[in-house]
Design a protein around this motif. Sequence first.
Motif, short mmCIF file in Angstrom:
data_model
loop_
_atom_site.label_atom_id
_atom_site.label_comp_id
_atom_site.label_asym_id
_atom_site.label_seq_id
_atom_site.Cartn_x
_atom_site.Cartn_y
_atom_site.Cartn_z
N HIS A 1 -9.32 -45.59 7.19
CA HIS A 1 -8.23 -46.13 6.37
C HIS A 1 -7.18 -45.08 6.00
O HIS A 1 -5.97 -45.33 6.10
N ILE A 2 -7.64 -43.90 5.56
CA ILE A 2 -6.70 -42.86 5.17
C ILE A 2 -7.41 -41.51 5.28
O ILE A 2 -8.60 -41.39 4.95
N TRP A 3 -6.71 -40.51 5.76
CA TRP A 3 -7.30 -39.20 5.99
C TRP A 3 -7.62 -38.52 4.66
O TRP A 3 -6.79 -38.47 3.76
N ASP A 4 -8.85 -37.97 4.53
CA ASP A 4 -9.26 -37.36 3.27
C ASP A 4 -9.03 -35.85 3.23
O ASP A 4 -9.22 -35.22 2.19
N ASP A 5 -8.63 -35.26 4.35
CA ASP A 5 -8.34 -33.82 4.42
C ASP A 5 -9.57 -32.98 4.07
O ASP A 5 -9.44 -31.85 3.62
N ILE A 6 -10.74 -33.55 4.26
CA ILE A 6 -12.00 -32.85 3.96
C ILE A 6 -12.95 -32.90 5.15
O ILE A 6 -13.47 -31.88 5.59
N THR A 7 -13.16 -34.11 5.67
CA THR A 7 -14.17 -34.32 6.71
C THR A 7 -13.69 -33.79 8.07
O THR A 7 -12.57 -34.08 8.48
N PRO A 8 -14.50 -33.03 8.78
CA PRO A 8 -14.12 -32.58 10.13
C PRO A 8 -13.90 -33.79 11.04
O PRO A 8 -14.66 -34.76 11.00
N ILE A 9 -12.87 -33.72 11.86
CA ILE A 9 -12.56 -34.86 12.72
C ILE A 9 -13.66 -35.12 13.74
O ILE A 9 -13.88 -36.25 14.16
N ASP A 10 -14.42 -34.08 14.12
CA ASP A 10 -15.52 -34.30 15.07
C ASP A 10 -16.63 -35.14 14.44
O ASP A 10 -17.28 -35.94 15.13
#
Length: 339
Positions: A125-134
């Motif tokens: 839904h929206i990027w949290d800028d915390i979780t690695p994209i992998d």
Amino acid sequence: MNYKLLGRSGLKVSELCLGTMGFGTEGGWGADAATSFEIMDAYTKEGGNFLDTANVYKLGTSEKLIGEYMSNHDRDYFVLATKYSLKDNTTNPNASGNNRKNMMRSVEESLKRLKTDFIDVLYLHIWDDITPIDEVMRGLDDLIRQGKVNYAAISDTPAWVVAKGNTLAELMGWSQFIALQVEYSLLSRTPERDLIPMAKHFGMTVTPWAPLAGGALTGKYLKGDKGRIKPESNRLNERAEKITRVVMEVAKELGVSESHVALQWTMSRGFSCIPIVGATKVDQLKDNLKTVDVQLTAEHIAKLDEASKFELGFPGDFFKEDGVKMNSFGGFYDRVEKR
């Protein structure tokens, strides 16, 4: 309606997507159950099969109403898209975010509310800028391999993150994002800087939310209906008024409603685009569905483009400056006179 392929997939979806954020009356607004069912009936009758919701819409009521509707209709006819990321309960610290734990929990809860065994399209839904994209890509691919999700998509995320995710997925043999959901309209063209070129590169379909800018492009605010909009909104400023008046002029010339012009503009941009049309009233939806029968001339599009023009910024505007030309390698730019 006609059908289009969603991104680089064989999934066939109708050319207008039904937005269901207003299904439910929580917060003092929205459509009750009976009206929500009528809206879905009207959409289906015109060939619509693409529904967009999210786990947090109306505190889960939107998914519940869609689930009730699906239980009495052919589930396989519909392409059902929902989202995870935003906090939908307060039971634990991981009840929000892009992390795998929240992803898996959210999907299980959505499946229960939707009364289905699978979700056709699952959006971050929206990027949290915390979780690695992998972590995100692996989790989505696992859900797809489990048969709980058919396709992955992403919303409201920087272009570089999406590009990294799709590139990583390609290298690892994981499922890639096939759709990108962002705010995009005549009042909000900034996705043309990076997000839309990125989507074109990866063959993703853009599914704009607020393609009518919350109703601003219909001219309702100019007619005195301010509704729930905040006075400081950029949908009420001088630029918005200028663009809306041009939309109204074009609509008058064509003998159609302003919403038809604004929606058709998003569908005539030269890339795969399926606008999300929200509705809380049946008549509202029926009018918007007539958009598919409207055609804008090149002159109309140029007029709308000029009224809504904006600064691309660097490097977009830099590439358009005089003295920037393609060299013999093609695809590379040289400053030939202004160095």
